[in-house]
Design a protein around this motif. Structure first.
Motif, PDB file in Angstrom:
ATOM      1  N   GLU A  77      -4.956  -8.705  -2.014  1.00 27.16           N
ATOM      2  CA  GLU A  77      -4.127  -7.621  -1.490  1.00 27.16           C
ATOM      3  C   GLU A  77      -4.904  -6.748  -0.513  1.00 27.16           C
ATOM      4  O   GLU A  77      -6.109  -6.564  -0.650  1.00 27.16           O
ATOM      5  CB  GLU A  77      -3.593  -6.774  -2.646  1.00 27.16           C
ATOM      6  N   TRP A  78      -4.155  -6.211   0.457  1.00 28.36           N
ATOM      7  CA  TRP A  78      -4.706  -5.344   1.500  1.00 28.36           C
ATOM      8  C   TRP A  78      -3.850  -4.102   1.621  1.00 28.36           C
ATOM      9  O   TRP A  78      -2.647  -4.139   1.371  1.00 28.36           O
ATOM     10  CB  TRP A  78      -4.686  -6.066   2.852  1.00 28.36           C
ATOM     11  N   LEU A  79      -4.481  -3.006   2.057  1.00 30.29           N
ATOM     12  CA  LEU A  79      -3.769  -1.782   2.391  1.00 30.29           C
ATOM     13  C   LEU A  79      -4.544  -1.088   3.503  1.00 30.29           C
ATOM     14  O   LEU A  79      -5.751  -0.842   3.362  1.00 30.29           O
ATOM     15  CB  LEU A  79      -3.652  -0.860   1.171  1.00 30.29           C
ATOM     16  N   ASN A  80      -3.879  -0.816   4.604  1.00 31.60           N
ATOM     17  CA  ASN A  80      -4.516  -0.142   5.750  1.00 31.60           C
ATOM     18  C   ASN A  80      -5.801  -0.828   6.209  1.00 31.60           C
ATOM     19  O   ASN A  80      -6.827  -0.193   6.423  1.00 31.60           O
ATOM     20  CB  ASN A  80      -4.775   1.331   5.430  1.00 31.60           C
ATOM     21  N   ASN A  81      -5.750  -2.151   6.341  1.00 33.58           N
ATOM     22  CA  ASN A  81      -6.863  -2.977   6.818  1.00 33.58           C
ATOM     23  C   ASN A  81      -8.015  -3.113   5.826  1.00 33.58           C
ATOM     24  O   ASN A  81      -9.063  -3.642   6.175  1.00 33.58           O
ATOM     25  CB  ASN A  81      -7.413  -2.482   8.159  1.00 33.58           C
ATOM     26  N   LEU A  82      -7.856  -2.639   4.593  1.00 34.61           N
ATOM     27  CA  LEU A  82      -8.925  -2.727   3.597  1.00 34.61           C
ATOM     28  C   LEU A  82      -8.436  -3.494   2.367  1.00 34.61           C
ATOM     29  O   LEU A  82      -7.262  -3.410   2.001  1.00 34.61           O
ATOM     30  CB  LEU A  82      -9.358  -1.324   3.159  1.00 34.61           C
ATOM     31  N   GLN A  83      -9.374  -4.207   1.704  1.00 35.58           N
ATOM     32  CA  GLN A  83      -9.036  -4.866   0.448  1.00 35.58           C
ATOM     33  C   GLN A  83      -8.623  -3.774  -0.538  1.00 35.58           C
ATOM     34  O   GLN A  83      -9.342  -2.790  -0.710  1.00 35.58           O
ATOM     35  CB  GLN A  83     -10.229  -5.644  -0.110  1.00 35.58           C
ATOM     36  N   HIS A  84      -7.459  -3.962  -1.159  1.00 34.06           N
ATOM     37  CA  HIS A  84      -6.942  -2.932  -2.057  1.00 34.06           C
ATOM     38  C   HIS A  84      -5.968  -3.589  -3.038  1.00 34.06           C
ATOM     39  O   HIS A  84      -4.911  -4.051  -2.630  1.00 34.06           O
ATOM     40  CB  HIS A  84      -6.239  -1.836  -1.246  1.00 34.06           C
ATOM     41  N   GLY A  85      -6.355  -3.636  -4.298  1.00 31.66           N
ATOM     42  CA  GLY A  85      -5.560  -4.322  -5.308  1.00 31.66           C
ATOM     43  C   GLY A  85      -6.343  -5.499  -5.848  1.00 31.66           C
ATOM     44  O   GLY A  85      -7.567  -5.526  -5.805  1.00 31.66           O
ATOM     45  N   VAL A 137     -15.369 -14.834  -7.269  1.00 28.15           N
ATOM     46  CA  VAL A 137     -15.394 -13.637  -8.101  1.00 28.15           C
ATOM     47  C   VAL A 137     -14.086 -12.899  -7.882  1.00 28.15           C
ATOM     48  O   VAL A 137     -13.756 -12.520  -6.750  1.00 28.15           O
ATOM     49  CB  VAL A 137     -16.589 -12.719  -7.749  1.00 28.15           C
ATOM     50  N   GLU A 138     -13.346 -12.684  -8.987  1.00 26.14           N
ATOM     51  CA  GLU A 138     -12.098 -11.937  -8.907  1.00 26.14           C
ATOM     52  C   GLU A 138     -12.379 -10.485  -9.254  1.00 26.14           C
ATOM     53  O   GLU A 138     -13.127 -10.200 -10.196  1.00 26.14           O
ATOM     54  CB  GLU A 138     -11.069 -12.523  -9.868  1.00 26.14           C
ATOM     55  N   SER A 139     -11.802  -9.560  -8.510  1.00 26.08           N
ATOM     56  CA  SER A 139     -12.024  -8.130  -8.734  1.00 26.08           C
ATOM     57  C   SER A 139     -10.764  -7.351  -8.420  1.00 26.08           C
ATOM     58  O   SER A 139      -9.871  -7.837  -7.729  1.00 26.08           O
ATOM     59  CB  SER A 139     -13.136  -7.593  -7.816  1.00 26.08           C
ATOM     60  N   ASP A 140     -10.764  -6.125  -8.903  1.00 23.09           N
ATOM     61  CA  ASP A 140      -9.820  -5.133  -8.408  1.00 23.09           C
ATOM     62  C   ASP A 140     -10.532  -4.412  -7.273  1.00 23.09           C
ATOM     63  O   ASP A 140     -11.746  -4.162  -7.351  1.00 23.09           O
ATOM     64  CB  ASP A 140      -9.439  -4.141  -9.511  1.00 23.09           C
ATOM     65  N   TRP A 141      -9.791  -4.084  -6.234  1.00 25.78           N
ATOM     66  CA  TRP A 141     -10.373  -3.454  -5.053  1.00 25.78           C
ATOM     67  C   TRP A 141      -9.675  -2.134  -4.785  1.00 25.78           C
ATOM     68  O   TRP A 141      -8.486  -1.985  -5.038  1.00 25.78           O
ATOM     69  CB  TRP A 141     -10.201  -4.371  -3.839  1.00 25.78           C
ATOM     70  N   GLU A 142     -10.457  -1.205  -4.241  1.00 22.48           N
ATOM     71  CA  GLU A 142      -9.905   0.076  -3.836  1.00 22.48           C
ATOM     72  C   GLU A 142     -10.577   0.488  -2.535  1.00 22.48           C
ATOM     73  O   GLU A 142     -11.802   0.618  -2.467  1.00 22.48           O
ATOM     74  CB  GLU A 142     -10.152   1.131  -4.921  1.00 22.48           C
ATOM     75  N   ASN A 143      -9.773   0.642  -1.509  1.00 24.03           N
ATOM     76  CA  ASN A 143     -10.261   1.069  -0.190  1.00 24.03           C
ATOM     77  C   ASN A 143     -11.440   0.236   0.313  1.00 24.03           C
ATOM     78  O   ASN A 143     -12.405   0.752   0.852  1.00 24.03           O
ATOM     79  CB  ASN A 143     -10.635   2.549  -0.206  1.00 24.03           C
ATOM     80  N   GLY A 144     -11.366  -1.073   0.121  1.00 27.11           N
ATOM     81  CA  GLY A 144     -12.361  -1.984   0.649  1.00 27.11           C
ATOM     82  C   GLY A 144     -13.556  -2.229  -0.239  1.00 27.11           C
ATOM     83  O   GLY A 144     -14.463  -2.987   0.120  1.00 27.11           O
ATOM     84  N   ASN A 145     -13.596  -1.614  -1.427  1.00 28.61           N
ATOM     85  CA  ASN A 145     -14.734  -1.774  -2.324  1.00 28.61           C
ATOM     86  C   ASN A 145     -14.274  -2.294  -3.686  1.00 28.61           C
ATOM     87  O   ASN A 145     -13.226  -1.880  -4.183  1.00 28.61           O
ATOM     88  CB  ASN A 145     -15.439  -0.425  -2.531  1.00 28.61           C
ATOM     89  N   PRO A 146     -15.096  -3.167  -4.308  1.00 26.33           N
ATOM     90  CA  PRO A 146     -14.742  -3.621  -5.659  1.00 26.33           C
ATOM     91  C   PRO A 146     -14.826  -2.451  -6.640  1.00 26.33           C
ATOM     92  O   PRO A 146     -15.698  -1.602  -6.514  1.00 26.33           O
ATOM     93  CB  PRO A 146     -15.784  -4.699  -5.975  1.00 26.33           C
ATOM     94  N   VAL A 147     -13.886  -2.405  -7.578  1.00 27.93           N
ATOM     95  CA  VAL A 147     -13.846  -1.346  -8.580  1.00 27.93           C
ATOM     96  C   VAL A 147     -14.755  -1.746  -9.743  1.00 27.93           C
ATOM     97  O   VAL A 147     -14.611  -2.850 -10.280  1.00 27.93           O
ATOM     98  CB  VAL A 147     -12.402  -1.100  -9.062  1.00 27.93           C
ATOM     99  N   GLU A 148     -15.660  -0.876 -10.090  1.00 26.86           N
ATOM    100  CA  GLU A 148     -16.559  -1.137 -11.229  1.00 26.86           C
ATOM    101  C   GLU A 148     -15.746  -1.065 -12.520  1.00 26.86           C
ATOM    102  O   GLU A 148     -14.948  -0.155 -12.701  1.00 26.86           O
ATOM    103  CB  GLU A 148     -17.677  -0.080 -11.270  1.00 26.86           C
ATOM    104  N   LYS A 149     -15.971  -2.027 -13.392  1.00 23.51           N
ATOM    105  CA  LYS A 149     -15.239  -2.043 -14.678  1.00 23.51           C
ATOM    106  C   LYS A 149     -16.075  -1.508 -15.784  1.00 23.51           C
ATOM    107  O   LYS A 149     -17.240  -1.523 -15.797  1.00 23.51           O
ATOM    108  CB  LYS A 149     -14.779  -3.476 -14.988  1.00 23.51           C
TER     109      LYS A 149
END
Length: 142
Positions: A110-118, A130-142
């Motif tokens: 998923e993308w939002l505003n040109n950045l990986q998001h979701g 590697v599967e991750s959740d993304w927020e504003n182009g960065n992987p979310v730490e779990k």
């Protein structure tokens, strides 16, 4: 309503294609003075429908346009070989898409505003992923 196909010269370039009521409507090609070129569908002087945009810098886009902007599904290829195949909203990557970087890495997600998001998966040239959740182009730490 008459449809004309001819060459028309404008202050910023040249158009060859269909005109309806003195506006670009239907299929046609516009070549801007800066070297950009669009081949595709037009509605009321705007890129609207399916088309291909060739940019003077070597990039290309093939896909859908709405009201003169990249909107909907399409493939953007940069001159460095990177390529995005997915959804666009007002000329930015938004929604699901697959980005293949020129270093061989792929992001599918998923993308939002040109950045990986979701939700998204990075696939490395080795085949490891590697599967991750993304927020504003960065992987979310779990």
């Amino acid at each position: 309503m008459s449809v004309e196909v001819n060459e028309y010269v404008y202050s910023n370039g040249t158009y060859v294609g269909e005109l309806v009521n003195e506006k670009k409507n239907g299929k046609g090609t516009f070549k801007w003075e800066n070297g950009d070129q669009y081949d595709g569908e037009w509605k009321d002087d705007l890129r609207h429908g399916k088309g291909v945009m060739f940019f003077a810098n070597g990039d290309t886009f093939e896909g859908e346009f709405v009201n003169d902007k990249i909107n909907g599904k399409g493939v953007y290829t940069w001159k460095d070989g990177s390529q995005y195949n997915g959804n666009w909203v007002d000329e930015v990557k938004s929604g699901h898409g697959i980005m293949i970087y020129n270093n061989g890495e792929t992001y599918d997600g998923e993308w939002l505003n040109n950045l990986q998001h979701g939700k998204g998966t990075i696939i490395y040239p080795t085949g490891e992923s590697v599967e991750s959740d993304w927020e504003n182009g960065n992987p979310v730490e779990k």
